[in-house]
Design a protein around this motif. Structure first.
Motif, mmCIF file in Angstrom:
data_model
loop_
_atom_site.group_PDB
_atom_site.id
_atom_site.type_symbol
_atom_site.label_atom_id
_atom_site.label_comp_id
_atom_site.label_asym_id
_atom_site.label_seq_id
_atom_site.Cartn_x
_atom_site.Cartn_y
_atom_site.Cartn_z
ATOM 1 N N ILE A 3 -3.331 2.005 1.196
ATOM 2 C CA ILE A 3 -3.235 2.913 2.210
ATOM 3 C C ILE A 3 -1.784 3.765 1.981
ATOM 4 O O ILE A 3 -0.782 3.158 2.026
ATOM 5 C CB ILE A 3 -3.298 2.431 3.605
ATOM 6 C CG1 ILE A 3 -4.783 1.630 3.577
ATOM 7 C CG2 ILE A 3 -3.212 3.660 4.522
ATOM 8 C CD1 ILE A 3 -5.226 1.150 5.088
ATOM 9 N N LEU A 27 -0.712 -1.829 9.998
ATOM 10 C CA LEU A 27 -1.646 -1.932 8.846
ATOM 11 C C LEU A 27 -1.095 -3.177 7.888
ATOM 12 O O LEU A 27 -2.100 -3.701 7.407
ATOM 13 C CB LEU A 27 -1.865 -0.629 8.190
ATOM 14 C CG LEU A 27 -2.648 0.486 8.931
ATOM 15 C CD1 LEU A 27 -2.314 1.687 8.116
ATOM 16 C CD2 LEU A 27 -3.951 0.224 8.999
ATOM 17 N N HIS A 32 -2.968 -4.971 4.475
ATOM 18 C CA HIS A 32 -3.361 -3.800 3.395
ATOM 19 C C HIS A 32 -2.097 -3.586 2.937
ATOM 20 O O HIS A 32 -1.003 -3.832 3.432
ATOM 21 C CB HIS A 32 -3.653 -2.530 4.362
ATOM 22 C CG HIS A 32 -5.197 -2.619 5.248
ATOM 23 N ND1 HIS A 32 -6.144 -2.406 4.502
ATOM 24 C CD2 HIS A 32 -5.143 -2.739 6.455
ATOM 25 C CE1 HIS A 32 -7.232 -2.645 5.467
ATOM 26 N NE2 HIS A 32 -6.553 -2.697 6.632
ATOM 27 N N LEU A 90 -6.857 5.007 0.532
ATOM 28 C CA LEU A 90 -6.991 5.874 1.609
ATOM 29 C C LEU A 90 -5.839 6.621 2.022
ATOM 30 O O LEU A 90 -4.623 6.145 1.843
ATOM 31 C CB LEU A 90 -7.282 5.016 2.799
ATOM 32 C CG LEU A 90 -7.160 5.680 4.210
ATOM 33 C CD1 LEU A 90 -8.394 6.569 4.600
ATOM 34 C CD2 LEU A 90 -7.214 4.531 5.317
ATOM 35 N N THR A 362 -9.493 2.875 9.822
ATOM 36 C CA THR A 362 -9.997 2.206 8.508
ATOM 37 C C THR A 362 -11.550 2.143 8.204
ATOM 38 O O THR A 362 -11.696 1.717 7.053
ATOM 39 C CB THR A 362 -9.241 1.045 8.216
ATOM 40 O OG1 THR A 362 -9.486 0.052 9.212
ATOM 41 C CG2 THR A 362 -7.659 1.155 8.179
#
Length: 363
Positions: A3, A27, A32, A90, A362
């Protein structure tokens, strides 16, 4: 998931920088692989009066942060997008103003279809609509280029949906979670009556400080007000209004950004926080007031009614209504009322808020 968050972090100041930083930490804690792509120059100085940055960080910095973006280097926008397309699954673009749209369109051109993209809208459109047509046109361009839009209130979600022209993107809503500055809380909850209210935050027309001054003039005599924060466009008009209303001697003007270290003393000197907003998306100031044991007098706009339990930990009134706000102030200072409101105040528990927010972002 890999991300990339594109948004302000320290040395930029205020809630936007704190939100981006906290989001990165949260996150990463979920497992992540997160990188922050921040700015070395976010806005032209002419568009943002006052200093955009501060010296001391107001929380733990996120270590994996790059600061390569600049509003005056369009060649870097596409290049950054190309890199993010290779490095991330992302890409989250934090949106505060239509001024950001050209850089973001440049980045999206570089990303192409290599990564899923989200526009995380703190504001879908500006509160002050001086350039409503141009702002809407720019924002529509951005929202129709990303895969998902995340907003912070039902009203903002509906506004984003109206700006879509192609049947996409996916528009979602999650309440903005707490991202309060790390500051020392007072040793004990406030007691006694100080006879002083607090407006705290960036002073802009939509926040209704002029309404608050009129309510102060119509409300109980002898109640003081502290207005603490930066002023968009200067304080001359509001100072003149205070003079005209005959309340200038009851208003303390604390102009300038209030660093986290200054918050305990500021809140300890007041009985309640007043948020007389004409409009709102989301604000941290209810939770911040409750963190310091203070009830909140707020208007029924945005998410404020969700955060203030009327008659329990604060009082609610209609927006743009000086008489109604004056009645709420009088109610706050009725015998025993302030003590009961303080007893109802509870600091927010951020965990459930963040859990829902991350799942919406997410998922």
């Amino acid at each position: 998931m890999r991300i990339a968050l594109v948004g302000p972090v320290h040395p930029y100041k205020g809630g936007g920088a704190r939100h981006t930083t906290e989001l990165a930490h949260r996150l990463a804690a979920e497992g992540h692989d997160v990188v922050v792509e921040s700015w070395r120059a976010q806005y032209p100085a002419a568009l943002y009066p006052g200093s955009q940055t501060i010296g001391e960080p107001e929380g733990a910095l996120y270590p994996r942060t790059r600061r390569d973006l600049a509003w005056y280097r369009p060649d870097g926008w596409y290049r950054t997008g190309r890199r993010l397309g290779r490095e991330a699954d992302l890409v989250v673009l934090t949106v505060f103003s239509p001024v950001q749209v050209p850089p973001y369109l440049g980045m999206l051109a570089g990303i192409g279809r290599a990564a899923r993209t989200v526009a995380l809208c703190h504001n879908v459109l500006p509160h002050e609509r001086g350039r409503a047509g141009a702002d809407a046109a720019l924002t529509r361009l951005l929202l129709n280029r990303v895969d998902t839009v995340l907003t912070h209130s039902p009203e903002q979600k509906a506004l984003a949906a109206r700006l879509r022209t192609r049947g996409r993107p996916d528009v979602r809503m999650a309440e903005m979670p707490p991202h309060l500055p790390e500051a020392v809380r007072p040793a004990a909850a406030p007691d006694g009556v100080r006879g002083r209210l607090l407006f705290f935050g960036f002073v802009r027309p939509y926040k209704g400080v002029d309404v608050l001054l009129r309510a102060l003039a119509a409300g109980p005599p002898g109640i003081g007000l502290t207005v603490a924060g930066e002023f968009w466009g200067g304080s001359d008009a509001l100072r003149a209004l205070a003079d005209e209303l005959g309340v200038a001697d009851r208003v303390e003007w604390r102009e300038g950004y209030v660093p986290a270290a200054g918050l305990p003393a500021l809140f300890a000197a007041c009985d309640a926080v007043v948020l007389p907003y004409r409009s709102a998306t989301a604000t941290q100031n209810v939770w911040l007031a409750h963190e310091y044991g203070l009830p909140v007098i707020a208007t029924r706009v945005g998410t404020l009614p969700d955060h203030v339990a009327d008659g329990v930990d604060g009082l609610l009134c209609d927006p743009d209504d000086p008489a109604g706000l004056a009645r709420a102030i009088a109610d706050c200072y009725a015998p025993g009322r302030l003590r009961r409101l303080r007893a109802g105040v509870r600091p927010v528990d951020p965990e459930d808020h963040w859990k829902r927010y991350l799942e919406t972002l997410t998922g």
